[in-house]
Design an enzyme around this catalytic site. Structure first.
Site, mmCIF file in Angstrom:
data_model
loop_
_atom_site.group_PDB
_atom_site.id
_atom_site.type_symbol
_atom_site.label_atom_id
_atom_site.label_comp_id
_atom_site.label_asym_id
_atom_site.label_seq_id
_atom_site.Cartn_x
_atom_site.Cartn_y
_atom_site.Cartn_z
ATOM 1 N N LYS A 53 1.005 -1.231 0.049
ATOM 2 C CA LYS A 53 -0.009 -0.048 0.036
ATOM 3 C C LYS A 53 0.880 1.204 0.159
ATOM 4 O O LYS A 53 0.472 2.001 -0.703
ATOM 5 C CB LYS A 53 -0.969 0.102 1.152
ATOM 6 C CG LYS A 53 -2.203 -0.860 0.863
ATOM 7 C CD LYS A 53 -2.991 -1.331 2.266
ATOM 8 C CE LYS A 53 -3.802 -2.652 1.949
ATOM 9 N NZ LYS A 53 -4.237 -3.038 3.154
ATOM 10 N N GLN A 97 -4.799 -1.941 9.254
ATOM 11 C CA GLN A 97 -4.802 -3.216 8.607
ATOM 12 C C GLN A 97 -5.190 -4.368 9.545
ATOM 13 O O GLN A 97 -5.050 -4.045 10.586
ATOM 14 C CB GLN A 97 -3.312 -3.137 8.310
ATOM 15 C CG GLN A 97 -2.812 -4.599 7.711
ATOM 16 C CD GLN A 97 -3.389 -4.834 6.106
ATOM 17 O OE1 GLN A 97 -3.148 -3.642 5.515
ATOM 18 N NE2 GLN A 97 -4.282 -5.749 6.060
ATOM 19 N N ASP A 120 -11.479 2.037 3.422
ATOM 20 C CA ASP A 120 -11.778 0.407 3.000
ATOM 21 C C ASP A 120 -13.316 0.473 3.089
ATOM 22 O O ASP A 120 -13.680 -0.697 2.613
ATOM 23 C CB ASP A 120 -11.442 -0.050 4.387
ATOM 24 C CG ASP A 120 -10.161 -0.721 4.147
ATOM 25 O OD1 ASP A 120 -9.655 -1.152 2.933
ATOM 26 O OD2 ASP A 120 -9.244 -1.258 5.041
#
Ligand code: NAP
Length: 285
Positions: A53, A97, A120
């Site tokens: 990322k 994460q 997300d």
């Protein structure tokens, strides 16, 4: 024999679009897009995802802010950091994460992220907005799948779409996005009966089960578009999808490989969501 859907190529074009738009924002508005990535503990797979990322951010010209926290970080400390990032104007998107260590409740942490920075699209506000079709951010993996289907020129409206898997990150939002495009959607799961027959009716088959080679060619309708979301690590270390590629490609019209199909799309869509977040936070979208 099916045509292969090249996820690397499609994701490269998404990233190029994002890069061009980010450069324009910098030049014309003096705005630098920023993504904060938070990782807790030493999960090796999570480490790889976070590094990828960060690299993607660099490639599209975003600032990335990494917060690598110790395995023993308390939930309160993590929530404090999320609150700081919620208020930090340099940060347009926040990604925590997953999975988090067991002593931290993932839902509490996701709920603490500002919905405007939830790139997300896991926050209940964003999940709800996906349900009613009024969304700013699409969950990255299903959004990537939609882009791959579009790349084949296949029209979804009126098609029989079968999604195997009903997780909150893949199966459910996937079904919703196909429905918003007027597909006739069937969602299958571990209690589904007659799975093979249902799959054989699918013009578009999206598989997100998490079991290597779960869908075989005899479950695929002639001419179907087959999208394999699965990422399974075999004993020999090789990555393998949920679809048995060799038999399925003989029946499908289009099929995604693993690796090189859905995987690269997820990060590209994360970059796109971060750009959207930056534009919205600055009144530009
Ligand atoms: P998950 O949360 O484990 O969900 C798996 C789903 O498959 C569940 O809904 C489960 O049904 C269903 N299932 C399990 N066994 C089944 C069976 N025998 N017949 C029919 N359905 C069955 O997994 P996930 O997070 O959605 O991920 C799915 C796969 O996609 C994994 O391989 C994951 O690594 C991969 N993935 C890839 C990306 C990417 O970027 N490429 C992103 C996310 C996930 P129940 O609900 O009834 O248990």
């Amino acid at each position: 024999m099916a045509q292969i859907i090249d996820g690397k190529q499609v994701s490269a074009s998404v990233k190029q679009e994002v890069k061009d738009e980010a450069a324009k924002l910098r030049e014309e508005k003096g705005l630098k897009v920023g993504l904060a990535v938070v990782i807790v503990g030493n999960n090796p797979a999570s480490r790889v995802y976070v590094n990828n990322k960060k690299k993607a951010c660099e490639a599209v010209g975003f600032q990335s802010f990494e917060y690598a926290l110790d395995e023993n970080t308390t939930q309160e400390q993590l929530l404090d950091l999320v609150n700081v990032l919620n208020r930090d104007d340099r940060v347009n998107g926040i990604l925590v994460q997953l999975p988090l260590p067991k002593h931290i409740d993932e839902k509490t942490v996701i709920d603490a992220i500002s919905p405007e920075k939830d790139v997300d699209a896991f926050h209940p506000v964003n999940v709800g907005r996906i349900m009613i079709g009024d969304y700013a951010f699409l969950p990255c993996t299903p959004a990537g799948v939609m882009r791959l289907i579009a790349s084949t020129g296949t029209k979804i409206a009126g098609k029989q779409c079968v999604v195997i898997g009903r997780s909150n990150i893949v199966g459910k939002p996937m079904a919703m996005l196909l429905l918003h495009e007027s597909g006739t959607v069937t969602v299958c799961h571990s209690k589904t009966k007659n799975l093979k027959e249902i799959c054989l009716g699918a013009d578009i088959l999206v598989v997100a089960v998490g079991r290597a080679n779960f869908v075989t060619g005899d479950m695929v309708k002639e001419g179907a578009v087959v999208i394999d979301v699965g990422m399974n690590r075999l004993d020999d270390g090789k990555l393998c999808g949920d679809v048995e590629f060799e038999s399925a490609e003989k029946k499908a019209s289009y099929i995604t490989p693993v690796p090189g199909g859905v995987g690269p799309m997820t990060i590209a869509m994360l970059m796109k969501n971060t750009l959207t977040a930056a534009k919205q936070q600055n009144g530009l979208a």
